[in-house]
Enzyme design. Structure first.
Site, mmCIF file in Angstrom:
data_model
loop_
_atom_site.group_PDB
_atom_site.id
_atom_site.type_symbol
_atom_site.label_atom_id
_atom_site.label_comp_id
_atom_site.label_asym_id
_atom_site.label_seq_id
_atom_site.Cartn_x
_atom_site.Cartn_y
_atom_site.Cartn_z
ATOM 1 N N GLY A 8 69.913 37.904 33.021
ATOM 2 C CA GLY A 8 69.339 38.880 31.997
ATOM 3 C C GLY A 8 68.853 40.012 32.577
ATOM 4 N N GLN A 81 70.535 35.198 23.820
ATOM 5 C CA GLN A 81 70.599 36.347 22.400
ATOM 6 C C GLN A 81 69.243 36.275 21.941
ATOM 7 O OE1 GLN A 81 70.538 37.881 19.659
ATOM 8 N NE2 GLN A 81 70.441 36.250 18.614
ATOM 9 N N SER A 82 68.561 37.377 21.896
ATOM 10 C CA SER A 82 67.094 37.569 21.885
ATOM 11 C C SER A 82 66.742 38.363 20.536
ATOM 12 C CB SER A 82 66.581 38.402 23.159
ATOM 13 O OG SER A 82 66.713 39.786 22.990
ATOM 14 N N SER A 123 58.997 31.747 24.242
ATOM 15 C CA SER A 123 58.573 32.809 23.303
ATOM 16 C C SER A 123 57.438 32.214 22.258
ATOM 17 C CB SER A 123 59.775 33.253 22.424
ATOM 18 O OG SER A 123 59.469 34.107 21.582
ATOM 19 N N GLU A 125 57.759 33.143 19.560
ATOM 20 C CA GLU A 125 58.305 32.787 18.363
ATOM 21 C C GLU A 125 58.275 31.395 17.904
ATOM 22 O OE1 GLU A 125 60.117 34.742 15.686
ATOM 23 O OE2 GLU A 125 58.721 36.038 16.304
ATOM 24 N N TYR A 147 66.636 31.550 16.248
ATOM 25 C CA TYR A 147 66.240 31.911 17.546
ATOM 26 C C TYR A 147 65.075 30.965 18.064
ATOM 27 C CZ TYR A 147 64.102 34.646 21.122
ATOM 28 O OH TYR A 147 63.115 35.049 22.429
ATOM 29 N N LYS A 151 64.744 28.499 21.125
ATOM 30 C CA LYS A 151 63.663 28.621 22.338
ATOM 31 C C LYS A 151 62.866 27.468 22.712
ATOM 32 C CE LYS A 151 64.129 32.635 24.059
ATOM 33 N NZ LYS A 151 64.562 32.866 25.728
ATOM 34 N N HIS A 177 56.506 41.792 24.003
ATOM 35 C CA HIS A 177 56.215 42.769 25.017
ATOM 36 C C HIS A 177 57.102 43.948 25.030
ATOM 37 C CE1 HIS A 177 57.871 39.227 27.033
ATOM 38 N NE2 HIS A 177 58.500 40.168 27.571
ATOM 39 N N ARG A 182 62.888 49.030 25.736
ATOM 40 C CA ARG A 182 63.176 48.012 24.641
ATOM 41 C C ARG A 182 64.514 48.453 24.095
ATOM 42 N NH1 ARG A 182 62.145 42.814 23.135
ATOM 43 N NH2 ARG A 182 60.447 42.628 21.730
HETATM 44 P P1 NAP Z 1 67.026 41.424 26.326
HETATM 45 O O1 NAP Z 1 66.429 43.081 26.698
HETATM 46 O O2 NAP Z 1 67.747 41.311 24.895
HETATM 47 O O3 NAP Z 1 67.850 41.003 27.254
HETATM 48 C C1 NAP Z 1 68.593 39.946 27.166
HETATM 49 C C2 NAP Z 1 69.535 39.742 28.485
HETATM 50 O O4 NAP Z 1 70.295 38.548 28.203
HETATM 51 C C3 NAP Z 1 70.699 41.028 28.758
HETATM 52 O O5 NAP Z 1 70.572 41.176 29.908
HETATM 53 C C4 NAP Z 1 71.915 40.351 28.179
HETATM 54 O O6 NAP Z 1 73.015 40.808 28.825
HETATM 55 C C5 NAP Z 1 71.758 38.819 28.827
HETATM 56 N N1 NAP Z 1 72.618 37.718 28.068
HETATM 57 C C6 NAP Z 1 72.861 37.562 26.559
HETATM 58 N N2 NAP Z 1 73.734 36.722 26.506
HETATM 59 C C7 NAP Z 1 73.941 36.295 27.751
HETATM 60 C C8 NAP Z 1 75.068 35.323 28.213
HETATM 61 N N3 NAP Z 1 75.741 34.492 27.318
HETATM 62 N N4 NAP Z 1 75.312 35.180 29.428
HETATM 63 C C9 NAP Z 1 74.505 35.921 30.510
HETATM 64 N N5 NAP Z 1 73.562 36.809 30.070
HETATM 65 C C10 NAP Z 1 73.383 37.095 28.628
HETATM 66 O O7 NAP Z 1 65.622 40.364 26.206
HETATM 67 P P2 NAP Z 1 64.283 40.936 27.005
HETATM 68 O O8 NAP Z 1 63.546 41.662 25.685
HETATM 69 O O9 NAP Z 1 64.354 41.455 28.340
HETATM 70 O O10 NAP Z 1 63.740 39.284 26.887
HETATM 71 C C11 NAP Z 1 63.956 38.352 28.226
HETATM 72 C C12 NAP Z 1 63.946 37.077 27.789
HETATM 73 O O11 NAP Z 1 62.683 36.846 27.353
HETATM 74 C C13 NAP Z 1 64.777 36.475 26.766
HETATM 75 O O12 NAP Z 1 65.196 35.253 26.935
HETATM 76 C C14 NAP Z 1 63.915 36.773 25.551
HETATM 77 O O13 NAP Z 1 64.528 35.721 24.411
HETATM 78 C C15 NAP Z 1 62.722 36.420 26.187
HETATM 79 N N6 NAP Z 1 61.604 36.859 25.458
HETATM 80 C C16 NAP Z 1 61.206 38.014 25.088
HETATM 81 C C17 NAP Z 1 60.176 38.624 24.691
HETATM 82 C C18 NAP Z 1 59.740 40.027 24.236
HETATM 83 O O14 NAP Z 1 58.940 40.355 23.525
HETATM 84 N N7 NAP Z 1 60.548 40.793 24.680
HETATM 85 C C19 NAP Z 1 59.022 37.833 24.162
HETATM 86 C C20 NAP Z 1 59.353 36.084 24.663
HETATM 87 C C21 NAP Z 1 60.569 35.899 25.257
HETATM 88 P P3 NAP Z 1 73.869 41.970 28.200
HETATM 89 O O15 NAP Z 1 73.094 43.358 28.711
HETATM 90 O O16 NAP Z 1 75.170 42.168 28.607
HETATM 91 O O17 NAP Z 1 73.738 42.108 26.534
HETATM 92 O O1 F7E Z 2 60.035 42.199 14.820
HETATM 93 C C1 F7E Z 2 59.202 43.501 11.377
HETATM 94 C C2 F7E Z 2 59.921 42.009 11.568
HETATM 95 O O2 F7E Z 2 62.495 42.336 15.675
HETATM 96 C C3 F7E Z 2 58.883 42.264 14.846
HETATM 97 C C4 F7E Z 2 61.803 39.703 20.228
HETATM 98 O O3 F7E Z 2 61.550 40.059 21.665
HETATM 99 O O4 F7E Z 2 59.511 39.131 20.019
HETATM 100 C C5 F7E Z 2 60.265 39.648 19.557
HETATM 101 O O5 F7E Z 2 60.861 39.235 18.283
HETATM 102 C C6 F7E Z 2 58.181 42.374 13.449
HETATM 103 C C7 F7E Z 2 58.927 41.159 12.357
HETATM 104 O O6 F7E Z 2 60.404 41.357 17.119
HETATM 105 C C8 F7E Z 2 61.508 45.886 10.959
HETATM 106 O O7 F7E Z 2 59.963 41.416 10.137
HETATM 107 C C9 F7E Z 2 59.711 45.268 9.974
HETATM 108 O O8 F7E Z 2 57.626 40.570 11.492
HETATM 109 O O9 F7E Z 2 60.513 43.818 16.888
HETATM 110 P P1 F7E Z 2 60.898 42.355 16.298
HETATM 111 P P2 F7E Z 2 60.176 39.764 16.894
HETATM 112 O O10 F7E Z 2 61.031 39.319 15.602
HETATM 113 O O11 F7E Z 2 58.607 39.669 16.792
HETATM 114 C C10 F7E Z 2 59.547 37.506 20.298
HETATM 115 C C11 F7E Z 2 58.127 37.132 21.046
HETATM 116 C C12 F7E Z 2 60.716 37.385 21.055
HETATM 117 O O12 F7E Z 2 60.833 36.340 21.531
HETATM 118 C C13 F7E Z 2 61.987 37.944 20.501
HETATM 119 O O13 F7E Z 2 63.087 37.755 21.471
HETATM 120 O O14 F7E Z 2 58.424 43.607 12.736
HETATM 121 N N1 F7E Z 2 59.986 44.491 11.100
HETATM 122 N N2 F7E Z 2 60.836 46.309 9.664
HETATM 123 C C14 F7E Z 2 60.818 44.948 11.427
HETATM 124 N N3 F7E Z 2 61.635 44.195 12.679
HETATM 125 C C15 F7E Z 2 62.947 44.830 13.111
HETATM 126 N N4 F7E Z 2 63.475 44.451 14.144
HETATM 127 N N5 F7E Z 2 63.423 45.675 12.373
HETATM 128 C C16 F7E Z 2 62.644 46.449 11.307
HETATM 129 O O15 F7E Z 2 63.249 47.633 10.769
#
Ligand code: NAP
Ligand code: F7E
Length: 323
Positions: A8, A81-82, A123, A125, A147, A151, A177, A182
């Site tokens: 990733g 798939q995040s 996560s 989530e 999702y 997780k 985060h 993002r």
């Molecule tokens: P992101 O920006 O969506 O990045 C996901 C990465 O996974 C990308 O590099 C993507 O590659 C790769 N990927 C997807 N499917 C794959 C596959 N089949 N094989 C290999 N690589 C694949 O996510 P992020 O925000 O950096 O988050 C990183 C991790 O932390 C994820 O596991 C996410 O679920 C978890 N997480 C995120 C948050 C948050 O708030 N950001 C919070 C808690 C947990 P491509 O560039 O090719 O699409």
């Molecule tokens: O939604 C509300 C939506 O898609 C946050 C991922 O990184 O964090 C992320 O998941 C909130 C939700 O993030 C829109 O309903 C309103 O309540 O930014 P989000 P998420 O679903 O919290 C967790 C920790 C992860 O692990 C995940 O990978 O915002 N919301 N209006 C909306 N959300 C989106 N996307 N778009 C809207 O228009």
């Protein structure tokens, strides 16, 4: 030099983590999946300092090959798939990658590099319909999307490999985060990019879903430090990582628009398409274990984060427009 394998690496966290590991003197190997167009925007600035290798979480032998060829000492499994809404449209793919992909990684490591240290990106989530406020490492899990369910599987299989095979495998339960890197579909970046486009006359409104939901939002760069700290401990354990504060999506809008001298009420329109089949209403972390045992704390607060993201989007768009 120690070798770190990052899956990733093209994502938000992967790019910040790779930069941090390079600064600490690691050889960084980044695993990317094959695609017809290159998706290296976030790692352009470090491309010549890291090794890029092809592999996919769907494909076991590609993972085994990466372990055999690069012999990593630390493995950060960030690939997934995040995006939560996509997980309802593609639940099986989400399970394959975000859940079973973790087992494929762990099993490749068990076979080839059992003494390496493994980080799993768990996560908040997983807490979903929260059973306790705030949420800590001992809060029962109740995921609310495919999702979140995937997780939970990834989280428990990591614990299971630790307990079954005595592997150094840990999960960081990270709350939301964000950063200027993002993805544009997540609500924070959708808002900050929208504010910048409205301010610069490119758009007139943003369509959003549920403004009432509350999240514990921190800065991604602070969070990758926590991942590394977890792998430096003497013994493996899981940690909640968050700010300990919660804010409504509405509040994010207020701060983002007012930074650009705009009133969000004039520009945010309700759009039913962005409401979810099941919502996670409230997330707020209790990060005290991470503070005590890892010495980890946030450096960037909520308002600073929102304003940083709006400013970055303003700068990016102005640059594109040649202003
Ligand atoms: P992101 O920006 O969506 O990045 C996901 C990465 O996974 C990308 O590099 C993507 O590659 C790769 N990927 C997807 N499917 C794959 C596959 N089949 N094989 C290999 N690589 C694949 O996510 P992020 O925000 O950096 O988050 C990183 C991790 O932390 C994820 O596991 C996410 O679920 C978890 N997480 C995120 C948050 C948050 O708030 N950001 C919070 C808690 C947990 P491509 O560039 O090719 O699409
Ligand atoms: O939604 C509300 C939506 O898609 C946050 C991922 O990184 O964090 C992320 O998941 C909130 C939700 O993030 C829109 O309903 C309103 O309540 O930014 P989000 P998420 O679903 O919290 C967790 C920790 C992860 O692990 C995940 O990978 O915002 N919301 N209006 C909306 N959300 C989106 N996307 N778009 C809207 O228009």
């Amino acid at each position: 030099m120690p070798v770190a394998l990052v899956t990733g690496i093209t994502g938000q966290d992967g790019s910040y983590l790779a930069e941090m590991l390079l600064e600490k003197g690691y050889d960084v190997v980044g695993m990317v999946r094959r695609s017809s167009t290159i998706t290296f925007d976030r790692i352009e600035q470090i491309q010549d300092k890291i090794t890029i290798v092809q592999g996919d979480l769907h494909d076991q032998s590609s993972l085994v090959n990466v372990f055999e060829e690069y012999k990593p000492d630390e493995v950060y499994n960030l690939a997934a798939q995040s995006f939560v809404p996509t997980s309802w449209n593609q639940p099986v793919l989400t399970g394959e990658v975000t859940a079973l992909g973790v087992t494929r990684m762990l099993d490749a490591m068990r076979l080839v590099r059992p003494k390496a240290r493994f980080y799993q990106a768990s996560s908040s989530e997983m807490f979903g319909k929260v059973q306790e406020v705030p949420q800590s490492e001992s809060t029962p899990l109740y995921p609310r999307s495919p999702y979140g369910v995937a997780k939970v599987y990834g989280h428990w299989i990591t614990i299971n490999y630790r307990e079954s095979y005595d592997m150094f495998a840990v999960s960081g339960i990270l709350f939301n985060h964000e950063s200027p890197r993002r993805g544009l579909e997540f609500v924070t970046r959708k808002i900050t990019n929208g504010v910048a486009r409205i301010k610069l006359g490119l758009d007139t409104e943003i369509g959003l879903g549920n403004l009432d939901s509350r999240r514990d939002w921190g800065y991604a760069k602070d969070y990758v430090e926590a991942m590394w700290l977890m792998l430096q401990k003497d013994s493996p354990d899981d940690y909640v990582i968050g700010t300990g504060e919660t804010h409504e999506v509405r509040e994010f809008c207020e701060i983002a628009f007012s930074y650009a001298d705009l009133d969000y009420k004039e520009f945010v329109k309700k759009d039913e398409r962005f409401f979810r089949p099941a919502e996670v209403d409230l997330l707020v972390s209790d990060p005290s274990k991470a503070k005590q045992e890892l010495g980890w704390e946030i450096k960037v607060g909520f308002k600073e984060l929102v304003e940083m993201m709006v400013q970055a989007d303003l700068d990016k768009i102005k640059q594109k427009l040649g202003q």
